[in-house]
Scaffold this motif. Sequence first.
Motif, PDB file in Angstrom:
ATOM      1  N   TYR A  24       0.850  -1.184   0.000  1.00 26.94           N
ATOM      2  CA  TYR A  24       0.000   0.000   0.000  1.00 26.94           C
ATOM      3  C   TYR A  24       0.883   1.231   0.000  1.00 26.94           C
ATOM      4  CZ  TYR A  24      -4.433  -2.247   1.275  1.00 26.94           C
ATOM      5  OH  TYR A  24      -5.583  -2.987   1.291  1.00 26.94           O
ATOM      6  N   GLU A  25       0.513   2.217  -0.786  1.00 29.61           N
ATOM      7  CA  GLU A  25       1.092   3.547  -0.661  1.00 29.61           C
ATOM      8  C   GLU A  25      -0.070   4.480  -0.375  1.00 29.61           C
ATOM      9  OE1 GLU A  25       3.258   7.144  -3.112  1.00 29.61           O
ATOM     10  OE2 GLU A  25       3.376   5.125  -3.936  1.00 29.61           O
ATOM     11  N   ILE A  26       0.028   5.204   0.717  1.00 30.78           N
ATOM     12  CA  ILE A  26      -1.009   6.154   1.106  1.00 30.78           C
ATOM     13  C   ILE A  26      -0.346   7.519   1.128  1.00 30.78           C
ATOM     14  CG2 ILE A  26      -2.655   6.838   2.890  1.00 30.78           C
ATOM     15  CD1 ILE A  26      -2.537   3.842   3.818  1.00 30.78           C
ATOM     16  N   ARG A  27      -0.849   8.427   0.304  1.00 35.29           N
ATOM     17  CA  ARG A  27      -0.244   9.754   0.172  1.00 35.29           C
ATOM     18  C   ARG A  27      -1.283  10.806   0.521  1.00 35.29           C
ATOM     19  NH1 ARG A  27       4.259  11.136  -3.537  1.00 35.29           N
ATOM     20  NH2 ARG A  27       4.400  13.389  -3.532  1.00 35.29           N
ATOM     21  N   VAL A  28      -0.950  11.629   1.519  1.00 36.76           N
ATOM     22  CA  VAL A  28      -1.835  12.706   1.950  1.00 36.76           C
ATOM     23  C   VAL A  28      -1.120  14.024   1.697  1.00 36.76           C
ATOM     24  CG1 VAL A  28      -3.108  13.728   3.863  1.00 36.76           C
ATOM     25  CG2 VAL A  28      -2.865  11.240   3.721  1.00 36.76           C
ATOM     26  N   GLU A  29      -1.733  14.872   0.888  1.00 36.98           N
ATOM     27  CA  GLU A  29      -1.210  16.208   0.603  1.00 36.98           C
ATOM     28  C   GLU A  29      -2.334  17.191   0.864  1.00 36.98           C
ATOM     29  OE1 GLU A  29       1.837  16.158  -2.892  1.00 36.98           O
ATOM     30  OE2 GLU A  29       0.239  14.726  -3.384  1.00 36.98           O
ATOM     31  N   GLY A  30      -2.213  17.953   1.955  1.00 34.45           N
ATOM     32  CA  GLY A  30      -3.287  18.859   2.348  1.00 34.45           C
ATOM     33  C   GLY A  30      -4.528  18.056   2.682  1.00 34.45           C
ATOM     34  N   GLU A  31      -5.590  18.313   1.968  1.00 34.99           N
ATOM     35  CA  GLU A  31      -6.853  17.592   2.186  1.00 34.99           C
ATOM     36  C   GLU A  31      -7.078  16.481   1.153  1.00 34.99           C
ATOM     37  OE1 GLU A  31      -8.696  17.876   4.810  1.00 34.99           O
ATOM     38  OE2 GLU A  31      -7.694  19.617   5.647  1.00 34.99           O
ATOM     39  N   ARG A  32      -6.086  16.214   0.325  1.00 37.06           N
ATOM     40  CA  ARG A  32      -6.208  15.156  -0.687  1.00 37.06           C
ATOM     41  C   ARG A  32      -5.521  13.884  -0.202  1.00 37.06           C
ATOM     42  NH1 ARG A  32      -4.001  15.211  -6.922  1.00 37.06           N
ATOM     43  NH2 ARG A  32      -5.145  13.362  -7.605  1.00 37.06           N
ATOM     44  N   LEU A  33      -6.226  12.767  -0.298  1.00 38.02           N
ATOM     45  CA  LEU A  33      -5.712  11.462   0.100  1.00 38.02           C
ATOM     46  C   LEU A  33      -5.800  10.523  -1.103  1.00 38.02           C
ATOM     47  CD1 LEU A  33      -5.863   9.452   3.145  1.00 38.02           C
ATOM     48  CD2 LEU A  33      -7.319   8.553   1.354  1.00 38.02           C
ATOM     49  N   ARG A  34      -4.692   9.883  -1.433  1.00 36.09           N
ATOM     50  CA  ARG A  34      -4.668   8.898  -2.520  1.00 36.09           C
ATOM     51  C   ARG A  34      -4.092   7.596  -1.991  1.00 36.09           C
ATOM     52  NH1 ARG A  34      -1.457  12.227  -6.882  1.00 36.09           N
ATOM     53  NH2 ARG A  34      -0.695  13.179  -4.971  1.00 36.09           N
ATOM     54  N   ASN A  48     -10.992  15.764   0.932  1.00 38.30           N
ATOM     55  CA  ASN A  48     -11.864  16.070   2.058  1.00 38.30           C
ATOM     56  C   ASN A  48     -12.377  17.505   1.958  1.00 38.30           C
ATOM     57  OD1 ASN A  48     -13.040  15.721   4.730  1.00 38.30           O
ATOM     58  ND2 ASN A  48     -11.438  17.111   5.416  1.00 38.30           N
ATOM     59  N   THR A  49     -13.661  17.694   2.212  1.00 36.65           N
ATOM     60  CA  THR A  49     -14.253  19.030   2.232  1.00 36.65           C
ATOM     61  C   THR A  49     -14.891  19.355   3.577  1.00 36.65           C
ATOM     62  OG1 THR A  49     -16.320  18.180   1.309  1.00 36.65           O
ATOM     63  CG2 THR A  49     -14.681  19.021  -0.262  1.00 36.65           C
ATOM     64  N   ASP A  50     -14.741  18.474   4.556  1.00 37.76           N
ATOM     65  CA  ASP A  50     -15.335  18.669   5.875  1.00 37.76           C
ATOM     66  C   ASP A  50     -14.257  19.162   6.843  1.00 37.76           C
ATOM     67  OD1 ASP A  50     -16.529  18.547   8.374  1.00 37.76           O
ATOM     68  OD2 ASP A  50     -17.243  16.481   8.150  1.00 37.76           O
ATOM     69  N   PRO A  51     -14.299  20.455   7.232  1.00 39.79           N
ATOM     70  CA  PRO A  51     -13.261  20.977   8.126  1.00 39.79           C
ATOM     71  C   PRO A  51     -13.153  20.217   9.453  1.00 39.79           C
ATOM     72  CG  PRO A  51     -14.631  22.748   7.270  1.00 39.79           C
ATOM     73  CD  PRO A  51     -15.267  21.457   6.843  1.00 39.79           C
ATOM     74  N   ALA A  52     -14.239  19.614   9.908  1.00 37.81           N
ATOM     75  CA  ALA A  52     -14.214  18.864  11.168  1.00 37.81           C
ATOM     76  C   ALA A  52     -13.416  17.569  11.043  1.00 37.81           C
ATOM     77  CB  ALA A  52     -15.641  18.559  11.626  1.00 37.81           C
ATOM     78  N   ARG A  53     -13.150  17.129   9.814  1.00 38.82           N
ATOM     79  CA  ARG A  53     -12.399  15.881   9.591  1.00 38.82           C
ATOM     80  C   ARG A  53     -11.125  16.144   8.787  1.00 38.82           C
ATOM     81  NH1 ARG A  53     -15.456  10.990  10.163  1.00 38.82           N
ATOM     82  NH2 ARG A  53     -17.520  11.452  10.931  1.00 38.82           N
ATOM     83  N   SER A  54     -10.489  17.254   9.067  1.00 37.13           N
ATOM     84  CA  SER A  54      -9.299  17.660   8.320  1.00 37.13           C
ATOM     85  C   SER A  54      -8.232  16.567   8.328  1.00 37.13           C
ATOM     86  CB  SER A  54      -8.722  18.942   8.914  1.00 37.13           C
ATOM     87  OG  SER A  54      -7.539  19.306   8.202  1.00 37.13           O
ATOM     88  N   LEU A  55      -7.536  16.427   7.201  1.00 41.63           N
ATOM     89  CA  LEU A  55      -6.447  15.456   7.067  1.00 41.63           C
ATOM     90  C   LEU A  55      -5.093  16.075   7.386  1.00 41.63           C
ATOM     91  CD1 LEU A  55      -7.557  13.845   3.683  1.00 41.63           C
ATOM     92  CD2 LEU A  55      -8.002  13.003   5.984  1.00 41.63           C
ATOM     93  N   ARG A  56      -5.051  17.365   7.686  1.00 40.72           N
ATOM     94  CA  ARG A  56      -3.782  18.079   7.865  1.00 40.72           C
ATOM     95  C   ARG A  56      -3.061  17.717   9.158  1.00 40.72           C
ATOM     96  NH1 ARG A  56      -3.156  21.969   3.994  1.00 40.72           N
ATOM     97  NH2 ARG A  56      -5.021  22.366   2.760  1.00 40.72           N
ATOM     98  N   ASP A  57      -3.787  17.379  10.190  1.00 44.49           N
ATOM     99  CA  ASP A  57      -3.197  16.992  11.480  1.00 44.49           C
ATOM    100  C   ASP A  57      -3.955  15.791  12.007  1.00 44.49           C
ATOM    101  OD1 ASP A  57      -1.304  19.177  11.835  1.00 44.49           O
ATOM    102  OD2 ASP A  57      -3.072  20.453  12.107  1.00 44.49           O
ATOM    103  N   GLY A  58      -3.308  15.001  12.832  1.00 46.38           N
ATOM    104  CA  GLY A  58      -4.038  13.895  13.440  1.00 46.38           C
ATOM    105  C   GLY A  58      -3.197  12.657  13.619  1.00 46.38           C
ATOM    106  N   HIS A  59      -3.858  11.528  13.647  1.00 42.93           N
ATOM    107  CA  HIS A  59      -3.229  10.243  13.929  1.00 42.93           C
ATOM    108  C   HIS A  59      -3.106   9.418  12.652  1.00 42.93           C
ATOM    109  CE1 HIS A  59      -3.757  10.929  18.217  1.00 42.93           C
ATOM    110  NE2 HIS A  59      -4.962  11.392  17.913  1.00 42.93           N
ATOM    111  N   VAL A  60      -2.184   8.482  12.681  1.00 41.76           N
ATOM    112  CA  VAL A  60      -2.047   7.499  11.607  1.00 41.76           C
ATOM    113  C   VAL A  60      -2.605   6.188  12.129  1.00 41.76           C
ATOM    114  CG1 VAL A  60      -0.436   6.215  10.169  1.00 41.76           C
ATOM    115  CG2 VAL A  60       0.003   8.616  10.678  1.00 41.76           C
ATOM    116  N   GLY A  61      -3.648   5.672  11.485  1.00 44.50           N
ATOM    117  CA  GLY A  61      -4.221   4.376  11.845  1.00 44.50           C
ATOM    118  C   GLY A  61      -3.824   3.349  10.809  1.00 44.50           C
ATOM    119  N   ILE A  62      -3.335   2.223  11.242  1.00 45.77           N
ATOM    120  CA  ILE A  62      -2.845   1.211  10.301  1.00 45.77           C
ATOM    121  C   ILE A  62      -3.999   0.430   9.673  1.00 45.77           C
ATOM    122  CG2 ILE A  62      -1.329  -0.778  10.000  1.00 45.77           C
ATOM    123  CD1 ILE A  62       0.118   1.853  10.636  1.00 45.77           C
TER     124      ILE A  62
END
Length: 67
Positions: free
Chosen positions: A6-16, A29-43
């Motif tokens: 798996y390669e998971i790439r997060v750039e700003g709010e875009r996840l591929r 992502n377009t939901d500010p409450a679920r921003s991808l910019r900060d947070g945890h990494v879940g395997i």
Amino acid sequence: GEWNTYEIRVEGERLRVWLNGVKINDFTNTDPARSLRDGHVGIQNHGADDQVSFRDIRIKELPVHGD
């Protein structure tokens, strides 16, 4: 019984996500409450009876591109 890559790439709010070299998800992502910019990494999330193995997990900071 086989390993997947798996390669998971997060750039700003875009996840591929790529599975074995094939892109399987491209989400912005377009939901500010679920921003991808900060947070945890879940395997991965599985049930109590599932058996899962991981190997060669790497996290790499992407270079900042200035325009």
